[in-house]
Design an enzyme around this catalytic site. Structure first.
Site, mmCIF file in Angstrom:
data_model
loop_
_atom_site.group_PDB
_atom_site.id
_atom_site.type_symbol
_atom_site.label_atom_id
_atom_site.label_comp_id
_atom_site.label_asym_id
_atom_site.label_seq_id
_atom_site.Cartn_x
_atom_site.Cartn_y
_atom_site.Cartn_z
ATOM 1 N N ASN A 193 0.828 -1.199 0.000
ATOM 2 C CA ASN A 193 0.000 0.000 0.000
ATOM 3 C C ASN A 193 0.862 1.248 0.000
ATOM 4 O OD1 ASN A 193 -2.865 0.059 -0.135
ATOM 5 N ND2 ASN A 193 -2.926 -1.305 1.621
ATOM 6 N N ASP A 246 -3.393 2.548 4.935
ATOM 7 C CA ASP A 246 -3.768 2.137 3.581
ATOM 8 C C ASP A 246 -3.142 3.095 2.562
ATOM 9 O OD1 ASP A 246 -5.135 1.091 1.347
ATOM 10 O OD2 ASP A 246 -6.867 0.546 2.538
#
Ligand SMILES: *[C@@H]1O[C@H](CO)[C@@H](O)[C@H](O)[C@H]1NC(C)=O
Ligand SMILES: *[C@@H]1O[C@H](CO)[C@@H](O)[C@H](O)[C@H]1NC(C)=O
Ligand SMILES: CC(=O)N[C@H]1CO[C@H](CO)[C@@H](O)[C@@H]1O
Length: 347
Positions: A193, A246
């Site tokens: 990510n 994320d």
């Protein structure tokens, strides 16, 4: 059908103020919580199952993003507010990146990289560039961005069941002209990510969500070599036990913005002092990614998800899957890099 329709976008304004003290009783460490003002993109009841990979093209003033499970790429023209969708039925679509000097787009579909021609229909719309993580049929490209040289960095994710992802099954690759052979840059990883580069391109910031860490590497822009892996911040040390870091972007001041999945917020991190300096709480838990958008690059776009959400959670958080635009953050972004692919239009 619904997702294929060309939909006109309405911008409805919800103005929400969060009272900091309410949160500070719960989490004494959250001194950095800020009030926010935001808009929600409100379509004709179009919701995204798992919106991800938001990216702004400064040359065309268009915002792109994907809806992973519905296998759609979306584009919004910021001046006309015209919104169109391209459906791909090849499997999960996780990444979209603009291509230099081309109207084609790089897309990550399952574990393959393609050039997408918006004007073409069916299979003819996709041109295969590379297949990565071969021999691991359930892996997917989870995150991808181009660096200053136009190389594409693709991070994969192992097989996922519900919210759980198999450990250490994935990797981070880079692909560049002229052959686009995927080179392993980091292995193993669990959920790749949050890729972004420092403003001077000598540092690459990276997230393997499973580690809960925002990390940094020394980055050699000419060769794409990464070294000296180190931790910038571990969100567990801030008491975020359920959250995972994320998507990530950078602002003009060189500070990092990270979406905290399951925490419903975006944090701003100073990579030099290695601290969280601001936090923005949204009315949904599943915040997936962030990017700067708008002609002034001062709108912070936050994508969210309703994947695997329970009916209970959905009734508490009906805006799950919406896209938020945060205003008044006091800063702005920098233009993203595009993928370099010579003569992409003829490929
Ligand atoms: C959206 O959904 C609501 C409730 O399901 C309905 O009342 C409304 O008419 C719908 N709006 C549009 C534009 O379809
Ligand atoms: C480049 O930027 C990073 C991050 O801000 C900083 O740590 C580093 O010292 C800078 N490098 C050079 C050569 O200026
Ligand atoms: C060959 C060519 O057209 N190169 C152009 C690609 O786009 C960049 C900016 O995005 C230009 O600077 C190049 O001249």
């Amino acid at each position: 059908m619904l997702y294929r329709a060309i939909t006109v976008l309405f911008l409805s304004t919800f103005y929400i103020k969060f009272v900091s003290c309410k949160f500070s009783t719960l989490y004494p460490e959250e001194k950095y919580l800020r009030d926010i003002s935001y808009n929600v993109f409100a379509y004709t009841n179009l919701t995204f199952t798992h919106a991800e990979s938001p990216v702004w093209d400064s040359e065309t003033n268009k915002l792109y993003w994907v809806d992973v499970l519905n296998q759609d790429v979306h584009v919004l023209d910021y001046f006309t507010w015209r919104h169109t969708t391209k459906h791909i039925s090849y499997g999960e679509v996780n990444v979209v990146v603009p291509v230099m000097n081309s109207s084609r787009l790089l897309v990550g579909v399952r574990a393959e990289v393609y050039l997408l021609d918006w004007q073409k229909h069916g299979d003819a719309a996709l041109r295969l560039v590379a297949a990565i993580d071969q021999g691991k049929p359930d892996n997917v490209i989870n995150e991808g961005k181009a660096d200053a040289m136009g190389r594409f960095w693709a991070g994969t994710k192992g097989p996922q069941r519900g919210d759980k992802v198999a450990q250490d099954e994935a990797a981070l690759y880079s692909l560049e002209q002229p052959w686009y052979t995927a080179r392993v840059k980091l292995k193993p990883v669990t959920i790749s990510n949050g890729l972004v580069w420092a403003l001077n391109d000598s540092v690459m910031y990276y997230i393997d969500s499973e580690t809960r860490k925002i990390e940094a590497f020394d980055f050699e822009v000419k060769t794409g070599h990464i070294s000296n892996r180190r931790t910038i911040l571990n969100i567990k040390e801030y008491g975020y036990n359920k959250a995972i870091p994320d998507g990530m972007t950078i602002d003009k001041d060189g500070l990092l913005w990270v979406a905290l999945m399951f925490e419903g917020s975006v944090i701003r991190i100073d990579p030099e002092s290695r601290t969280i300096i601001e936090k923005y709480k949204l009315p949904v838990s599943r915040t997936t990614s962030v990017t700067w958008a708008g002609p002034q690059l001062n709108h912070l776009i936050v994508t969210t998800s309703r994947r695997n959400i329970s009916p209970d959670e959905l009734s508490r958080e009906p805006l799950s899957g919406a896209i938020f635009i945060l205003h008044q953050t006091g800063t702005r972004g920098v233009p993203i890099y595009k993928f370099a692919f010579d003569n992409a239009d003829c490929y």
